[in-house]
Design an enzyme around this catalytic site. Structure first.
Site, short mmCIF file in Angstrom:
data_model
loop_
_atom_site.label_atom_id
_atom_site.label_comp_id
_atom_site.label_asym_id
_atom_site.label_seq_id
_atom_site.Cartn_x
_atom_site.Cartn_y
_atom_site.Cartn_z
N HIS A 141 -13.58 -0.93 12.64
CA HIS A 141 -12.92 -1.15 13.92
C HIS A 141 -11.87 -2.24 13.72
CE1 HIS A 141 -12.53 -2.54 18.13
NE2 HIS A 141 -13.10 -1.41 18.51
N ASP A 220 -20.65 -6.14 11.32
CA ASP A 220 -20.31 -5.75 12.69
C ASP A 220 -21.42 -4.81 13.16
OD1 ASP A 220 -19.36 -4.80 15.08
OD2 ASP A 220 -17.46 -4.05 14.29
N GLN A 223 -22.22 -1.05 16.93
CA GLN A 223 -22.76 0.30 17.12
C GLN A 223 -24.20 0.42 16.63
OE1 GLN A 223 -21.14 2.79 18.71
NE2 GLN A 223 -19.32 1.54 19.00
N LYS A 246 -22.42 -2.44 25.10
CA LYS A 246 -22.77 -1.17 24.46
C LYS A 246 -24.29 -0.95 24.41
CE LYS A 246 -18.68 -1.33 21.46
NZ LYS A 246 -17.83 -0.36 22.15
N CYS A 391 -9.63 2.52 18.14
CA CYS A 391 -9.48 1.21 17.52
C CYS A 391 -9.82 1.26 16.03
CB CYS A 391 -10.33 0.15 18.23
SG CYS A 391 -9.82 -0.16 19.93
#
Length: 436
Positions: A141, A220, A223, A246, A391
């Site tokens: 991302h 990261d 997700q 999220k 993104c």
């Protein structure tokens, strides 16, 4: 003209439940927005990788905080201040427990994962010098690309990339052959789960490679944490960023987790109130983590809402969430692969794969339907997906396309909604293919 979409009946096909006791219809009752109709179409929300919907329990927690306990934290010594501080710090403890942190002192609240990654690039990156190397991947991302680009520009460090294999997984063999991670590597920062390809990256293996050369590992988890049971110790990372919106929580709240012994060596990112010990005109000293990285009034209500979201996810069980996500993803991959003209990006099977499914759509005569057109026509039938580069433009450049469509479910997604997507894509393909 193509056959019009039938009025959708969003009832489950006769498929065995994913786990004993998992009742998706019961879960959906906690999400009033999922009961909406758009015109004559029931809402089919398949954009959860972008932001998840919120259960009433989270909204109620926010309302109660603002109406009954609103005050600033760590500075107001009255009753409301004590209540707000207890709720805020209680949320920090819930986050720590949820991801297997050593304790709440390892949890830094930010406004989102982007801010958390920028914090790391600024504070950890201050140690870099000319010729040092930062390793990221082509599937990141933008939030895990741009901060490192800026850091490389500031310091003279070199940015290097993991490539991907044809099936959308990190090419670890090529990385090893080209000595991607080597004695010059100082930071390795990769996504746990790709927001475009759905790929689940082998973080423990990558962390072991990095640690062998003394590099720090940043993950990261935006997700991954919403979808998968999380144990930061098992992942092997040094720092991890993720975001509340999220994972059923409110917007405006993100998390940076870090090993305390590392956080304690890092300089602050922002200066101001509450991140200090003593301020004099001659200079200032700084509070220990996590306060060192939480300058000013923090996202208090948002943290309370995130705590309520974690309570909800724990009530469902993250193993159940992950199993349902895999079931939905496997079904969607199967349904989409059967549609002529659909090209799926990333792994084609729900193995080491998250719930985001990106795809292209073409008519029988080879016309590529632009993802914005796919998104708009599906939306006219109540089906919400995302269209664009999500993104992740370097990834789209890497696979040779300008944009893609993306469908992403979550713990409240039904198989019938996947059927609605499949029917909708067939309709879109035929509409643009001249059957009108």
């Amino acid at each position: 003209m193509p056959e019009p979409l039938r009025a959708l009946k969003l009832t489950e096909p006769p498929v065995a439940p994913v786990t004993d006791g998992y009742d998706v219809e019961r879960i959906r009752e906690d999400f009033p927005i999922l009961q909406r109709t758009l015109g004559r179409w029931p809402l089919v929300y398949l954009d959860s990788a972008n932001t998840s919907q919120k259960p009433v329990q989270v909204v109620d927690a926010l309302e109660e905080h603002y109406l009954q306990h609103n005050a600033n934290v760590a500075r107001a010594m009255h009753t409301l201040g004590g209540e707000a501080t207890a709720a805020f710090e209680g949320a920090r403890t819930k986050v720590a427990d949820f991801i297997g942190a050593a304790g709440p002192q390892e949890i830094v609240f930010t406004k989102n994962a982007t801010e958390a990654l920028n914090l790391v690039a600024h504070s950890l990156g201050g140690r870099l010098s000319v010729g040092d190397e930062i390793v990221i991947s082509v599937l990141e991302h933008h939030s895990n690309i741009v901060p490192w680009q800026l850091l490389a520009q500031r310091t003279g460090a070199v940015l290097r990339w993991f490539d991907i294999t044809p099936d959308g997984r990190l090419d670890l063999e090529a990385a090893a052959a080209h000595h991607l991670i080597n004695e010059r590597t100082r930071i390795v920062s990769v996504a746990w789960v790709s927001n475009v390809l759905g790929t689940v990256n082998p973080i423990p293996e990558i962390a072991a490679m990095a640690h062998r050369v003394g590099a720090h590992v940043v993950v990261d988890g935006s997700q991954g944490v919403p979808q998968l049971p999380t144990d930061v110790a098992a992942l092997g990372a040094d720092l991890m960023a993720f975001t509340g919106h999220k994972m059923l929580g409110p917007t405006g709240i993100g998390v940076l987790w870090g090993r305390y012994e590392l956080l304690d060596t890092l300089p602050p990112f922002l200066g101001g109130g509450e991140m200090i010990e003593v301020v004099r005109l001659s200079g200032s000293t700084f509070a220990p983590p996590p306060r060192r990285f939480e300058a000013g009034t923090p996202p208090i209500a948002q943290a309370v809402g995130l705590g309520a979201a974690i309570d909800y996810l724990n009530g469902v069980g993250m193993a159940n969430v992950a199993a349902h996500e895999q079931r939905i993803t496997a079904y969607a991959l199967s349904r989409l692969a059967a549609i002529d003209g659909v090209g799926i990006l990333g792994p084609k099977e729900a193995v080491d794969r998250g719930g985001a499914i990106s795809f292209t759509l073409a008519t029988p005569d080879g016309l590529e339907v632009h993802p914005h057109d796919v998104m708009q026509l599906l939306d006219s039938h109540g089906i919400a997906v995302r269209g664009g580069h999500h993104c992740a433009r370097p990834l789209h450049d890497r696979v040779g396309i300008g944009a893609s469509s993306r469908a992403s479910g979550y713990l409240y997604t039904t198989l019938a909604e996947i059927d609605a997507l499949a029917d909708g894509l067939t309709y879109v393909r035929d509409f643009f293919g001249g059957k009108r």
